[in-house]
Design a protein around this motif. Structure first.
Motif: not given
Length: 116
Positions: A105, A54, A57-58, A108-109, A50-51
């Motif tokens: 990331i 993300e 995506n960034r 943040e999570q 998941p990281e």
């Protein structure tokens, strides 16, 4: 209790003195293999994490395009059993130069999980 902490500090120093040279050698070996294909470490991260999703995506459009080009070139070179020459490999820069902001990331999570 203080004895345990002193022992822990001593063991920590011993482990660092033993493991750090091994870790640096291992990192150099990985960088050497990645540089042969012009890849960065972030390019070979597990895309199902998941990281990493993300992080991808960034990426800006240019960074994503460069990443895809590096991956395509590496697959092509691998099938042809060829490598980048020294000059091209050095032009690509450091293999461990971060492309994605994985650590940010993850922070943040953790923040989101703590604020729930």
């Amino acid at each position: 209790f203080q004895i345990a902490t002193r022992q822990q500090r001593i063991m920590s120093k011993i482990l660092k003195s033993v493991l750090m040279p091994v870790a640096k050698w291992h990192q150099a070996q990985i960088a050497n293999r990645l540089n042969k294909f012009g890849l960065k470490y972030d390019d070979i991260r597990n895309e199902f994490n998941p990281e990493v999703i993300e992080g991808i995506n960034r990426l800006t459009a240019e960074e994503l395009s460069n990443r895809n080009k590096r991956l395509r070139r590496a697959m092509d070179m691998s099938t042809k059993r060829t490598y980048l020459n020294e000059a091209d490999a050095k032009a690509e820069g450091s293999a461990f130069q971060p492309v994605m902001e994985i650590k940010e990331i993850q922070r943040e999570q953790i923040e989101r999980a703590l604020n729930r």
